[in-house]
Motif scaffolding. Structure first.
Motif, short mmCIF file in Angstrom:
data_model
loop_
_atom_site.label_atom_id
_atom_site.label_comp_id
_atom_site.label_asym_id
_atom_site.label_seq_id
_atom_site.Cartn_x
_atom_site.Cartn_y
_atom_site.Cartn_z
N SER A 1 2.85 3.25 -1.82
CA SER A 1 2.85 3.43 -3.23
C SER A 1 1.51 3.80 -3.09
O SER A 1 1.19 4.71 -4.09
CB SER A 1 3.47 3.30 -4.14
N LYS A 2 0.28 3.18 -2.98
CA LYS A 2 -1.06 3.54 -2.77
C LYS A 2 -1.79 4.75 -2.59
O LYS A 2 -2.38 5.05 -2.74
CB LYS A 2 -1.58 2.80 -3.84
N GLY A 3 -0.96 4.86 -0.90
CA GLY A 3 -2.15 4.93 0.04
C GLY A 3 -1.96 5.07 1.03
O GLY A 3 -0.66 5.27 1.29
N GLY B 1 0.81 -1.13 -0.06
CA GLY B 1 -0.15 0.19 -0.06
C GLY B 1 0.85 1.26 0.58
O GLY B 1 0.50 2.18 -0.14
N ALA C 1 1.88 7.07 0.30
CA ALA C 1 1.54 7.09 -0.72
C ALA C 1 2.57 9.13 -0.83
O ALA C 1 3.01 9.11 -1.77
CB ALA C 1 0.39 7.23 -1.90
N GLN C 2 2.34 9.51 -0.08
CA GLN C 2 2.36 11.07 -0.58
C GLN C 2 4.06 11.13 -0.04
O GLN C 2 4.57 11.63 -1.50
CB GLN C 2 1.60 12.40 0.49
N ASN D 1 5.51 7.40 -2.48
CA ASN D 1 5.06 7.33 -4.42
C ASN D 1 5.41 9.16 -4.94
O ASN D 1 6.21 9.48 -5.51
CB ASN D 1 3.68 7.47 -4.62
N ALA D 2 4.85 10.10 -4.70
CA ALA D 2 4.82 11.46 -5.08
C ALA D 2 6.20 12.77 -4.41
O ALA D 2 7.01 12.65 -5.46
CB ALA D 2 3.81 12.47 -4.01
#
Lengths: 1083, 411
Positions: free
Chosen positions: B266-268, B264, B327-328, B331-332
């Protein structure tokens, strides 16, 4: 050009502005209270002293010490054993489903987080509700987590097992004798098929549909006129002229969400399309729909058929049909009828007349009018009727008679509560005792279920499979979004079990769709693909041709005579019964969100009341907080009186659905039961009767929210230069808008002129360069399309964990609504003009709240948000004190169990707030649950903003306009709310902000709000002449807009003699730009 | 710990600088460059998502280790094999049949990847083959930290401590001398002789006592605040877990991509504690571990078969009024897991490395640059882009786009 309009929120304000303002000059409704409980303080006052202070200090220090030395509890992270592929913890999934309860429906998307539904959104794919929702649909998710639900099958008062009840009931069904299945209107085609199958199995089974909110009269009239007992579909989007005869079609009638959506399409004006529909309303009580009408005429219940006949005659005169006779109406009403008739006739083919009466004869006359207006085939379609709202009053009547004679051996009751909501409640209760086996599918132990032999609790709609054909050809799917919380069973599943067909209702629906619906489409080549798409979208539309103009078989002359007869009532006052937008027929009485949603017009919550007209109240000396005894036919109730501007003289109105006693929480057992005033007149249910009213008391406490957040104007008087009028509501008439797009928006016009800002709007702040880069969030509210329905208010509750405080706390002005809808009246209190204004934190860029916070708990973000850091707040309430919009809310108590020390505190009120573990499941995990002692307010749904930005970052793309929508925006059935980034010049909100109609509330005090209201445009010939202004001025004369300038000013000079001059000065929506106290004229 | 020697900060910096100069030649500058390419990064992610459940770079897992695969086979052959190994085997390719037979006919599933993506995966594999010490860079930095701490009692330090003591003694003696000289001078001039200097006399001096008390109060106040603010923080928290799962073994030795299990991240919001079926992906085959043999792995089977979730103890806890989204950051923000979780790949038992205090968050938000040029989302900040271009700014940090405002984390 600009009008001189005085707005008022209550009659107290209307009658004595100065006194009212003096009473509301304090920021907070009460002095600092609360060491004792609510009641204690109310009785004895606050009794704190030095010793108490020392005790508290000692306790706090030792508690802090003990707490500090405690070990931190161990927390666990429990993963799935087998994680379902589509679920990622922390990420919401949306499932299409259908809210269907009695005759209420809405195609919805259910937001689930980690397997539990927490929020309802509209399904934009739906051709009916088109993404809109209602307050009831929004609040329905809380009913899932209702602690009063029946948690297992019951035999009498005791818990039972499914095995036991199943064998007993199937035996009873098989034992012969008359069996009856009594249901609410069945909108599910599979269930209709299932009932047919069941009747094939048990030939003695009879199916009776009953609905306390009956459309029996409407159906019957269509049977008489066209041969089909249906509710035709109405298309308000095609109607240029709408006449409503006591039909609350925006609030509660037939399909309000769809009607509101369609209605708003023709109410939205822009420079490109400066046209809108014209809406006439003839009604007894001031309904939400009437409040939105351009022309509204109060008429008595008994006059309603007369109005229909007069309208029929006026149009028949133009079309050359023969006229009918019956009833009489006064000159003013006749004049309005003539005006409406002319508009209707001019726009025939684009006209629509709807009537809320349950009398088939009145409806026959309305049908005849619509035939003359060529409405069939354009605004009315008999070819795709509504399949909801079933119920036949006559059949139900017959059933009660049969029960009384002991002929019924088995009675299965689903979705209705006749012992509460039927006029035949006593006969029904007696009859129920004679039924051998009575079974209720109710999910709460309501009045009827409590008297049944067995209770086989149905699932909540979010737990079960179901389908619906809401309108002919419009199919919807209802799918489960959570495993059943309790040992309950879908009622259709129960029927299948008793029939001995054990394959389950899910496969039953699938089979039904396979054989009946799949074949009617050619998009999908196999059933699985069709089914998967249907479940995914939630809706499937099958083409149905629009039926043309039908042959008309009605007899208007005889219908007219019968209708006038049926509407007659004897008694001092004519009582009209109605369902309000929140509680309906009482089925939502246990939902605190709906209980606390104020009525759109009266702004009363947690109670019903008897509404009387202004003149009647004056004549009888009734005032607010008086208690009246309402009696008729040997039944009487005592209710608080609300003097309702716009109520027809000689009438009173009471909302149904209150006064529930069984199966609802004690705190929700509010109001008085008005169902016994309802009667069956041999043809259909009648919602009116003659009553007598008698004052029996005074000093009643009423949970009334409208005057709690009174917006005053102190700042404007001091700051604004040159002194303009305070701008709360801006409005203008359509003809003026066509010529001048700034009409009604004086201040907007000024601001648009170069140099004005620099000259007059001096500010100490720098120009905030950070707001120019990146995002700058703004909200827009179109006052023209807002209908006041309050879906946004409930949506905000659920999205932001806004607590419900309960009736007693609303008395003390402690309600927590982040968003409220202010209702303003203007003009004659006998029939005022109404304006709704949704009010939430305005996120001012020069926010007055920010610079008074001693701990900087509220401050400004670089994206233009007025931030509130709960954990930094120490509860001084200075910010609320300094807020000109009164939108900040203080947590007087720990409403939702956020604090560690909760149980056993002085306000252990878990009866009706959300503190038990089950109710807390509805809370949004992305939003902090606020604890006691902190301030809170609208955040522009910052969690949605952050989520939208993150999604864009994850995809590596710029944030698209419209990707972020606030909860109020998504809930709105009329698209009256817009949200976006004004730094993006192409965004919708930038266009709204640049609109000539756009104004910021109280813009004169230069707090630079981020909420843009669009001026309300009314499609009336004359704005002033329609309404009088202050009667106290002795200035009742009407003002044409031409003679405005000096006249308006003189009027104010007269005002000096009356009472406090300042009182007049403030509330004017659009102002003169002259300094009011002096003689100078701005134009 | 850290605060004790903050007053010697300049000294520590010098030591660190010296150490860095010594250690610099050993750091893997080459690998650093190779690892910053787009291909490597994407390849790494793809490897984690598609390959890591069966392959490691070094050594067999379910399938063969991939080190040197680029040299062993030509690229075209690899494309075919990865996309559909069974087709290649059926076509009678010798190499393909050889591998198939070597791994006892276990099928490598066809992978839904494009040629370009295979190139990226292979680039990643190549870099990891050439320079297997992937974590060396960070490990070195960590090592230098520990060296600095060890140097608390280095000869240089000991010398300095002695010097400080000597100086203090000299100060005291000088004071005595001054005092005596003063007295002698006064005696000579016939003036009243001042009291001899003594520590006790200080406490009769009202001003001294007042200032002292103030100071004491300040220190006490600060200490109380400091400790109160730290209440509920759990730095170094390392509870026992129901299964003695070793990150050192899985993430360190076997180099299983973090996000293979924590899918999860990188997703949420939640990084996700892996569900038991994720464990079973590998442990269907691997039934014995190097440390505890079969005992710990058997617990997985027990939970899996009985459908009972494993009650892992949550280590990294944030207060309820804090919103944190993985994720923030992952991922970002492209932040390494180790930045907040420490050298997780070396931990036998996971402990909370960082304080997770608000000050710690804010410090990072002030220093860390956002992916300003590579992520199109940030195009909306036109002025900042201009400033960067004109050289007014070196970098755009989280703070400069509002990342230290209250409502970025508290709502």
């Amino acid at each position: 050009m600009e009008k001189n309009i005085r707005y008022w929120q209550s009659l107290e304000q209307f009658e004595n502005e100065a006194e009212f303002r003096a009473a509301h000059k304090d920021e907070f409704a009460e002095d600092l209270p609360v060491l004792g409980g609510a009641d204690e303080v109310a009785k004895e006052g606050y009794k704190g002293n030095r010793r108490d202070f020392l005790k508290m200090l000692g306790f706090s220090v030792s508690a802090a010490t003990i707490a500090a030395s405690c070990e931190i509890p161990v927390k666990y992270a429990i993963p799935y054993v087998q994680k379902p592929e589509e679920i990622t913890p922390g990420i919401a999934s949306y499932y299409a489903s259908t809210f269907l309860d009695g005759s209420d429906f809405c195609n919805v998307l259910v937001k689930t987080r980690d397997g539990r539904p927490i929020k309802i959104e509209g399904n934009p794919e739906s051709p009916l509700t088109q993404g809109g929702t209602s307050a009831r649909a929004q609040a329905s998710v809380l009913s899932l987590y209702d602690i009063n639900r029946v948690k297992h099958p019951m035999k009498g008062e005791n818990a039972s097992t499914w095995g036991e009840v199943d064998s007993a009931i199937s035996q009873s069904l098989r034992s012969g004798g008359q069996a009856v299945l009594l249901t609410s209107g069945i909108a599910s085609p599979s269930t209709r098929q299932l009932i047919a199958d069941m009747r094939a199995n048990f030939p003695d089974l009879r199916h009776v549909e009953y609905s306390p909110i009956s459309y029996s009269g409407l159906r019957k009239s269509n049977q008489i006129c066209f041969g089909d007992a249906v509710i035709p579909s109405y298309n308000f989007a095609k109607a240029a002229v709408i006449v409503g005869l006591s039909a609350d079609f925006l609030g509660t009638w037939v399909s309000p969400v769809q009607f509101a959506k369609d209605y708003s399409k023709n109410r939205r004006v822009s420079a490109d399309k400066p046209t809108m529909s014209r809406h006439y309303q003839f009604e007894t009580r001031m309904s939400m729909t009437g409040a939105n009408a351009d022309y509204r005429q109060p008429v008595k219940v008994s006059e309603q058929p007369a109005v229909a006949i007069a309208l029929y005659n006026a149009i028949a005169g133009k079309s050359g049909n023969s006229t009918a006779s019956g009833g009489s109406i006064d000159a003013a009403t006749q004049e309005m009828v003539n005006k409406a008739a002319l508009d209707l006739w001019t726009n025939r083919g684009h006209a629509l007349v709807v009537c809320g009466s349950n009398d088939p004869n009145t409806q026959v006359i309305v049908n005849a009018i619509n035939i003359m207006l060529d409405s069939y085939g354009s605004t009315i379609d008999l070819g795709s009727p509504y399949m909801i709202g079933g119920g036949d009053d006559a059949e139900f009547n017959q059933l009660v008679a049969d029960m009384g004679s002991g002929r019924i051996s088995t009675l299965l009751i689903q979705g209705v509560n006749p012992i509460f909501d039927s006029p035949l409640r006593d006969q029904f209760a007696t009859g129920l005792g004679k039924v051998k086996t009575s079974v209720s599918f109710s999910s709460s132990l309501d009045e009827t279920a409590a008297k049944c032999d067995y209770v086989c609790p149905d699932h909540h709609y979010l737990e079960k499979w179901n389908d619906a054909e809401l309108k002919k050809g419009q199919f919807s799917i209802c799918q489960p979004t959570i495993s059943p919380l309790f040992d309950t069973r879908s009622w259709q599943e129960s029927l299948l079990t008793w029939m001995g067909a054990g394959s389950g209702f899910y496969s039953y629906i699938q089979n039904f769709w396979k054989s009946n619906i799949y074949g009617r489409q050619n998009k999908h080549g196999n059933f699985q693909s069709f089914w998967d798409h249907s479940v995914h979208d939630g809706v499937v539309s099958m083409p149905t041709g629009v039926a043309g103009a039908p042959g008309f078989n009605g007899d208007v002359a005889s219908a007219a005579a019968k209708a006038v007869n049926a509407a007659k009532s004897t008694g001092e006052f004519e009582l009209e019964l109605y369902q309000n937008i929140s509680l309906g027929d009482g089925r939502y009485a246990n939902n605190p969100y709906l209980q606390e949603t104020p009525d759109p017009i009266s702004k009363v919550c947690w109670d019903n009341f008897v509404a009387v007209s202004y003149d009647d109240a004056k004549a009888n000396g009734w005032k607010r907080y008086d208690v009246l005894e309402v009696s008729a036919n040997g039944y009487s109730i005592q209710l608080p009186v609300v003097v309702q501007p716009g109520q027809a003289n000689g009438t009173c109105s009471i909302a149904l659905g209150y006064g529930r006693t069984k199966g609802v929480n004690e705190r929700c057992q509010v109001g008085q039961d008005a169902f016994p005033f309802m009667s069956y007149n041999g043809e259909s249910l009648a919602y009116h009767t003659g009553v007598s009213l008698q004052k029996v008391g005074s000093g009643y406490q009423l949970a009334l929210t409208q005057t709690h957040n009174f917006i005053d104007d102190t700042g404007v008087k001091v700051l604004a230069k040159p002194k303009p009028r305070i701008g709360i509501i801006n409005e203008a008439k359509l003809a003026d808008y066509k010529e001048d797009k700034y009409v009604g928006n004086t201040y907007g016009r000024k601001l648009s002129k170069p140099g004005y800002k620099e000259e007059y709007l001096f500010t100490l702040y720098d120009d905030r360069p950070e707001l120019q880069d990146g995002h700058h969030w703004n909200l827009g509210v179109d006052l023209n399309t807002c209908i006041g329905c309050s879906a946004c208010v409930v949506s905000c509750h659920l999205e932001n964990n806004v607590p419900v405080v309960g009736q007693e706390e609303v008395f003390r002005a402690h309600e927590m609504h982040w968003m409220r809808i202010d209702r303003y009246y203007a003009g004659d209190p006998q029939n005022p003009r109404v304006a709704f204004q949704p009010m939430m934190c305005q996120h001012c860029d020069n926010a007055p709240c920010e610079n008074v916070c001693p701990v900087a708990a509220t401050n400004h973000s670089s994206e233009g948000l007025n931030q509130m850091a709960y954990n930094r707040c120490i509860g001084t309430r200075y910010c609320a004190n300094n807020c000109p919009y009164k939108v900040r809310r203080f947590n007087w108590y720990d409403w939702q169990g956020a604090d560690s020390f909760y149980k056993g505190t002085i306000f252990d009120n878990d009866d009706y707030t959300i503190v038990d573990d089950l109710s807390r499941m509805v809370l949004n995990p992305d939003v902090t649950v606020r604890s006691r002692g902190v301030m809170e307010k609208c955040t522009f749904c910052v969690q949605r903003i952050q989520d939208g930005k993150l999604e864009a970052k994850k995809a590596g793309v710029p944030l698209a306009d419209g990707a972020i929508k606030t909860a109020c925006q998504t809930a709105c059935p009329t698209d009256a709310i817009m949200f976006g980034d004004i730094n993006d010049p192409d965004s919708e909100i930038s266009k709204w902000r640049a609109n000539e109609r756009a104004y910021r509330m109280l813009e004169e005090i230069h707090v630079l709000p981020s909420v843009n209201y669009l001026t309300k445009i009314r499609n009336v010939d004359e704005l002033d002449s329609w309404y009088d202004t202050r009667p106290d001025d002795g200035d009742h004369g009407s003002h044409g807009h031409d003679d405005h300038g000096h006249d308006g000013h003189d009027k104010h000079k007269k005002g000096h003699d009356g009472h406090d001059h300042e009182g007049h000065d403030h509330d004017h929506g659009h102002g003169h730009d002259h300094d009011h106290g002096h003689d100078g004229h701005g134009h | 710990m850290g605060k004790k020697y903050t007053e010697f900060n300049w000294l520590r910096s010098m030591i660190l600088a010296g150490l860095l100069v010594i250690l610099l030649p050993f750091s893997a500058t080459h690998a650093q460059d190779a690892r910053s390419t787009e291909g490597y990064k994407k390849g790494k992610a793809l490897f984690g998502a598609n390959c890591a459940s069966c392959h490691k770079i070094q050594g067999k897992l379910i399938g063969p280790g991939l080190a040197g695969v680029n040299d062993k086979y030509d690229r075209e052959w690899l494309y075919k094999w990865i996309k559909n190994s069974q087709a290649l085997i059926k076509s009678g390719d010798g190499d393909a049949i050889a591998i198939y037979n070597e791994y006892s006919k276990s099928v490598m599933p066809a992978q839904p990847v494009s040629d370009a993506e295979i190139d990226q995966i292979l680039e990643y594999v190549q870099v990891e083959t050439d320079d297997p010490g992937g974590g060396k860079q960070t490990a070195n930095a960590a090592a230098s930290g520990t060296t600095a701490e060890a140097n608390l009692w280095s000869p240089l330090r000991i010398f300095l401590y002695i010097m400080a003591v000597v100086l203090l003694v000299m100060l005291f003696m000088m004071g005595k001398v001054l005092s005596n000289l003063g007295r002698m001078a006064a005696e000579k001039r016939g003036e009243p002789i001042p009291e001899p200097f003594s520590v006790a006399s200080l406490f009769q001096n009202g001003k001294f006592v007042a200032v002292g008390l103030m100071l004491l109060l300040c220190i006490m106040g600060y200490t109380t605040y400091d400790h109160a603010a730290a209440l509920g923080r759990q730095q170094n928290y390392a509870p026992d877990q129901p299964i003695k799962f070793s990150h050192a073994l899985h993430a360190g030795t076997h180099k299983i991509e973090c996000q293979y299990c924590h899918s999860g991240a990188s997703k949420g919001k939640s990084a996700v504690i892996p569900s038991t079926n994720v464990c079973m992906n590998c442990h269907k085959a691997i039934q014995e571990g190097p440390t505890y043999g079969t005992t710990e792995i058997a617990k997985i089977y027990e939970h899996y078969e009985n459908n009972i979730p494993v009650p892992w103890v949550k280590i990294h806890n944030l207060p309820d009024h804090v919103y944190f989204n993985h994720a923030q950051h992952v991922n970002a923000g492209q932040i390494e897991c180790q930045t907040c979780h420490g050298e997780i790949q070396t931990m036998e038992k996971v402990k909370q490395q960082e304080p997770l205090s608000m000050g710690w968050c804010i410090d990072c938000h002030r220093e860390t640059a956002v992916q300003f040029s590579s992520n199109d989302y940030y195009k909306t900040y036109e002025k900042l882009h201009d400033d960067l271009k004109e050289g007014k700014l070196d970098q755009v940090t989280v703070e400069s786009i509002g990342g230290t405002e209250c409502q970025k984390c508290h709502y």
